[in-house]
Design a protein around this motif. Structure first.
Motif, PDB file in Angstrom:
ATOM      1  N   ALA A 587       0.832  -1.199   0.000  1.00  0.00           N
ATOM      2  CA  ALA A 587       0.000   0.000   0.000  1.00  0.00           C
ATOM      3  C   ALA A 587       0.870   1.254   0.000  1.00  0.00           C
ATOM      4  O   ALA A 587       0.498   2.284   0.558  1.00  0.00           O
ATOM      5  N   SER A 588       2.051   1.167  -0.615  1.00  0.00           N
ATOM      6  CA  SER A 588       2.948   2.319  -0.699  1.00  0.00           C
ATOM      7  C   SER A 588       2.315   3.412  -1.550  1.00  0.00           C
ATOM      8  O   SER A 588       1.402   3.160  -2.345  1.00  0.00           O
ATOM      9  N   LEU A 740      -4.096  -1.269  -5.696  1.00  0.00           N
ATOM     10  CA  LEU A 740      -4.474  -0.544  -6.901  1.00  0.00           C
ATOM     11  C   LEU A 740      -5.939  -0.127  -6.852  1.00  0.00           C
ATOM     12  O   LEU A 740      -6.742  -0.721  -6.131  1.00  0.00           O
ATOM     13  N   ALA A 741      -6.268   0.883  -7.634  1.00  0.00           N
ATOM     14  CA  ALA A 741      -7.663   1.324  -7.734  1.00  0.00           C
ATOM     15  C   ALA A 741      -8.502   0.233  -8.393  1.00  0.00           C
ATOM     16  O   ALA A 741      -8.043  -0.497  -9.266  1.00  0.00           O
ATOM     17  N   ASN A 742      -9.748   0.131  -7.952  1.00  0.00           N
ATOM     18  CA  ASN A 742     -10.689  -0.864  -8.483  1.00  0.00           C
ATOM     19  C   ASN A 742     -12.061  -0.207  -8.544  1.00  0.00           C
ATOM     20  O   ASN A 742     -12.805  -0.186  -7.556  1.00  0.00           O
ATOM     21  N   ASP A 750      -8.451   5.998  -4.860  1.00  0.00           N
ATOM     22  CA  ASP A 750      -7.194   5.835  -5.588  1.00  0.00           C
ATOM     23  C   ASP A 750      -6.103   6.550  -4.806  1.00  0.00           C
ATOM     24  O   ASP A 750      -6.245   7.727  -4.464  1.00  0.00           O
ATOM     25  N   VAL A 751      -5.013   5.831  -4.515  1.00  0.00           N
ATOM     26  CA  VAL A 751      -3.914   6.424  -3.748  1.00  0.00           C
ATOM     27  C   VAL A 751      -3.369   7.658  -4.444  1.00  0.00           C
ATOM     28  O   VAL A 751      -2.980   8.631  -3.792  1.00  0.00           O
ATOM     29  N   SER A 758      -3.270  10.162   1.660  1.00  0.00           N
ATOM     30  CA  SER A 758      -1.897  10.624   1.811  1.00  0.00           C
ATOM     31  C   SER A 758      -1.256   9.997   3.049  1.00  0.00           C
ATOM     32  O   SER A 758      -1.921   9.760   4.070  1.00  0.00           O
ATOM     33  N   THR A 759       0.031   9.737   2.961  1.00  0.00           N
ATOM     34  CA  THR A 759       0.764   9.163   4.100  1.00  0.00           C
ATOM     35  C   THR A 759       0.707  10.081   5.305  1.00  0.00           C
ATOM     36  O   THR A 759       0.764   9.621   6.456  1.00  0.00           O
TER      37      THR A 759
END
Length: 826
Positions: A587-588, A740-742, A750-751, A758-759
């Motif tokens: 999940a980076s 990943l986005a799904n 979406d990351v 955000s981290t």
């Protein structure tokens, strides 16, 4: 924050010459904020920044959003600076200075409290703490408009905290220090500890493996749909799962991923789980009374606790000043500063306390359990082998100063050993399990319950009265595991480099700064947390590759292992763990660019680890940007007539292809091969092309223990090459599941696009948690059948190998019996 003098020296190397400044083209003047003391509190006077002139409206909104985080974290920074027991945040990973005739530990500081001890300085600073803002010249109405209501409560919280921390009889600090000497509360203080020097696993872990294997047998039978009596212990594959770093995003997404494996029955077949950063927080929650080792309880807990920022002053001060949470949150801090006169206190300590107040304290706060604040207590959740063994990770940044005159110390090493030390990993990895705190590069470790006490020459060093400090508490460990803000300047610049490169005229600035990246990698603007160094003084007892300066340091600094690799795979490759299948949940923030999985290949080669799949990770770009630009230029139409011509040619080519290769009618068409999930099998050429350019929700690689040729690495395992998993020479199997986005399962999550992922975001609403959990579970579902087939193939391979070995042993026994019988009749 103040920089260590050695860091300042390195920064001086980066100063631009007058010639460089003239040829850069664009320069900006950076003015530091001035800290003004008006007599009633601290206030920051910030000068206007010219950098905002270059920001687009979208980036400006992002900057405003980020400023909210900065403002709330400022409370923690100021608190750390104000309470810090040293005049400056010093680099504690330095040579120890022992005063002759003085006990090295000085742990029983009650009889030796000097004005320079850590606790004395902490007490003076906290007694002078004041957060009362100045409102001179402002009307009451204006004050009410610009200041939130909770500001009025802060002075009361501060005064209460001051009373509890003054070490007077009846205060909280006095109660904590008194209980630190109680063996009923802290049984570990009765026992001495020694450094174990060995490359083997500790005895407790070996016993765990035997018990865990017995628990896995019925779970594996259910997962594969076979009879339990058919499962032989030697056939059980060693399955390990690891979660990436990424703050609360990794914590929430990891909870969803691990919950999906538990629902599928795979989690019960795992032997190890390892974490970095936010995944370490997840493990801390799972192995605690907060969740009772149930992922659904973890989700409910996160929904109840993540709606408030960890540094929101009213809630943070309330936890620190109110019973029963204040005692559990402050115990580690009091014992550290009171028990060690030379202990250091900084931002990571504050950060850890705030994290523990959110994560380890259940809703309502009355259900808090002091057992959750010691990592060694987690062995209760695996003493029968009922759960996988958790592995927590941290790194130490080794910066060897081989040219310095004091390098080497007692027991100098050869030039060959120095060269080898230079080639060692820049970051030294440390693993912490409920059993042991271990460093593979040192081949040494100590019991987890002995963390926090000083060591010298392989043994712990008690005070003159024989007192030993209790185990280090979870708040400090939570802070260390997630201390990504202790990164080097190189890491910081990598975060903003895309923005710098996108600004017109700043390419030369980027090239100039990036040219000093080697020097930027050695500077930490914020000092990491420090703990006593357990290999202090062990000259000549560790491998030659251990940097000599390590022996001289009384303390060591540890930080977020994501500084080295955001996937905690290295500890799982340790000899003796013999992992067969490794599931990596990534999940980076930028999985393709960082490509953490591919970094492991170099580590495996350095450690001579056989069986790691060569080429595992995101495919590297095969075409340069210039070649891609040329292709786009050739494909581009510069006029309407040219565009019409390209379309006509494309239609002609398509009709010609259909004429030579007509599509079969549905009535006469041959059924296409089916893959997992009854999906049509793709042609070989298409599968190879897709594997070389992009990865999906689940990708499998398998290594080999045989010697490889110099050709390109094999592609990932697909439906037509599962035979590689059963090959007798097959090595480690890696199952990679990126976050990943799904759109089908979680639209809009979406990351790369969702700001709350955000981290550096520390607030999640229940709706956002549900979205992240749904995405993680859906992504696992995409690869569920492939994972099951992979586990089955590895199980069959091990079973076949065992049967062949048993047949060989039976034949050898028969031949020995015949020889004995022959001797009898001769």
């Amino acid at each position: 924050m103040q920089l260590h003098t050695r860091n300042i020296t390195r920064l001086n190397r980066l100063r631009l010459s007058a010639y460089s400044q003239r040829h850069v083209g664009v320069t900006t003047q950076r003015i530091r904020p001035r800290v003004a003391d008006n007599g009633s509190g601290l206030s920051l006077v910030r000068q206007p920044s010219r950098r905002s002139l270059f920001l687009s409206p979208q980036r400006h909104r992002s900057k405003v959003h980020t400023s909210k985080l900065i403002s709330v974290m400022l409370t923690s920074v100021l608190l750390a600076l104000w309470l810090s027991p040293t005049d400056a945040l010093q680099h504690t990973d330095s040579r120890a200075k022992i005063v002759p005739g003085t006990p090295e530990n000085g742990a029983d500081a009650s009889n030796n409290t000097t004005e320079q001890s850590a606790w004395a300085k902490f007490s003076r600073n906290i007694s002078g703490l004041s957060f009362v803002p100045s409102t001179d010249g402002l009307s009451e109405k204006v004050v009410g408009m610009i200041m939130p209501e909770w500001v009025k409560l802060v002075p009361g919280y501060v005064r209460k905290l001051q009373r509890e921390m003054n070490m007077e009889p009846g205060s909280l600090a006095a109660e904590i220090w008194q209980e630190a000497h109680d063996p009923f509360t802290h049984p570990e203080i009765q026992y001495s500890a020694k450094v174990r020097v060995s490359e083997e696993l500790c005895e407790e872990e070996k016993i765990f493996l035997e018990r865990r294997r017995r628990m896995i047998a019925p779970a594996l039978a259910r997962f594969l749909g076979v009879k339990e009596q058919d499962i032989h212990p030697d056939d059980i594959p060693t399955i390990a799962m690891c979660g990436s770093g990424g703050g609360l995003r990794a914590l929430v997404a990891g909870t969803g991923s691990f919950m999906a494996t538990a629902e599928d029955g795979l989690f019960d077949c795992a032997t190890y789980v390892s974490g970095v950063s936010g995944s370490c927080w997840l493990q801390s929650l799972y192995y605690s009374s907060v969740t009772g080792a149930k992922f659904q309880n973890a989700i409910d807990h996160l929904k109840a606790r993540l709606g408030t920022h960890i540094a929101y002053p009213p809630v943070a001060f309330s936890s620190l000043a109110s019973s029963p949470t204040n005692k559990y949150l402050m115990s580690g801090l009091v014992e550290k500063l009171k028990g060690d006169p030379r202990a250091q206190f900084g931002l990571v300590d504050v950060y850890g306390v705030l994290l523990a107040a959110r994560l380890l304290v259940p809703k309502g706060e009355l259900g808090v359990d002091e057992k959750d604040f010691k990592l060694s207590n987690q062995r209760e959740y695996m003493k029968y082998g009922q759960n996988p063994l958790p592995i927590y990770t941290a790194v130490r940044h080794e910066i060897p100063e081989l040219d310095s005159p004091d390098y080497g110390g007692p027991g100098s090493i050869s030039e060959e050993a120095k060269d080898r030390a230079k080639k060692e990993a820049w970051f030294q990895w440390f693993e912490i399990t409920p059993y042991e705190f271990f460093c593979e590069e040192f081949s040494a470790g100590i019991p987890t319950w002995a963390m926090g006490r000083k060591f010298k020459n392989g043994s712990d060093v008690p005070s003159a009265s024989g007192f030993r400090l209790p185990e280090v508490r979870m708040p400090l460990l939570l802070g260390i595991w997630g201390s990504a803000f202790c990164a080097t300047l190189s890491h910081y610049y990598r975060e903003v480099r895309p923005l710098v490169k996108s600004l017109t005229g700043f390419n030369s600035v980027d090239e100039l700064i990036w040219g000093y990246n080697k020097d930027l990698k050695t500077v930490h603007p914020i000092e990491p947390a420090s703990i006593p160094n357990f290999v202090h003084g062990m000259y000549g007892q560790l491998p030659e590759t251990v940097p000599q300066g390590v022996y001289d340091n009384e303390y060591m600094q540890l930080m977020d292992a994501g500084m080295s690799n955001n996937l905690p795979i290295y500890p799982l490759l340790r000899p003796g763990r013999d992992v067969d299948i490794l599931l990596a949940f990534d999940a980076s923030a930028d999985i393709k660019t960082d490509n953490w999985l591919s970094v492991v290949e170099g580590y495996a080669r350095q450690r001579n680890i056989k069986g790691w799949p060569v080429g595992a990770g995101w495919p590297k770009a095969t075409k340069s940007p210039s070649a891609t630009a040329t292709e786009l230029e050739q494909a581009q139409a510069h006029s309407a007539a040219e565009a019409e011509g390209k379309i006509t040619k494309a239609k002609t080519d398509q009709q010609t292809a259909r004429h030579h290769h007509p599509e079969p009618s549905p009535a006469t068409s041959t059924p296409k091969p089916k893959g997992p999930g009854n999906q049509p099998m793709k042609p070989e050429s298409q599968r190879q092309t897709e594997a070389a350019t992009e990865l999906g929700y689940c990708t499998v690689w398998v290594g080999t223990t045989s010697e490889r040729s110099s050709g390109p690495p094999p592609p990932p395992v697909d439906d037509m090459s599962t035979w590689r998993l059963t090959d007798p020479d097959a090595g480690i199997t890696v199952v990679y599941l990126p976050f990943l986005a799904n759109e089908k399962a979680a639209p809009g999550v979406d990351v790369a696009l969702s700001e709350y992922l955000s981290t550096w975001n520390f607030v999640y609403t229940p709706k956002q948690i549900d979205e992240v959990i749904a995405l993680a579970r859906a992504n696992y579902a995409e690869g569920r059948e492939q994972i099951r087939a992979t586990v089955r193939a590895v199980y069959e391979r091990k079973r076949k190998r065992r049967l062949e070995r048993e047949r060989g042993e039976w034949g050898e026994g028969l031949r020995r019996m015949v020889r004995r019988e022959g001797d009898h009749f001769s």
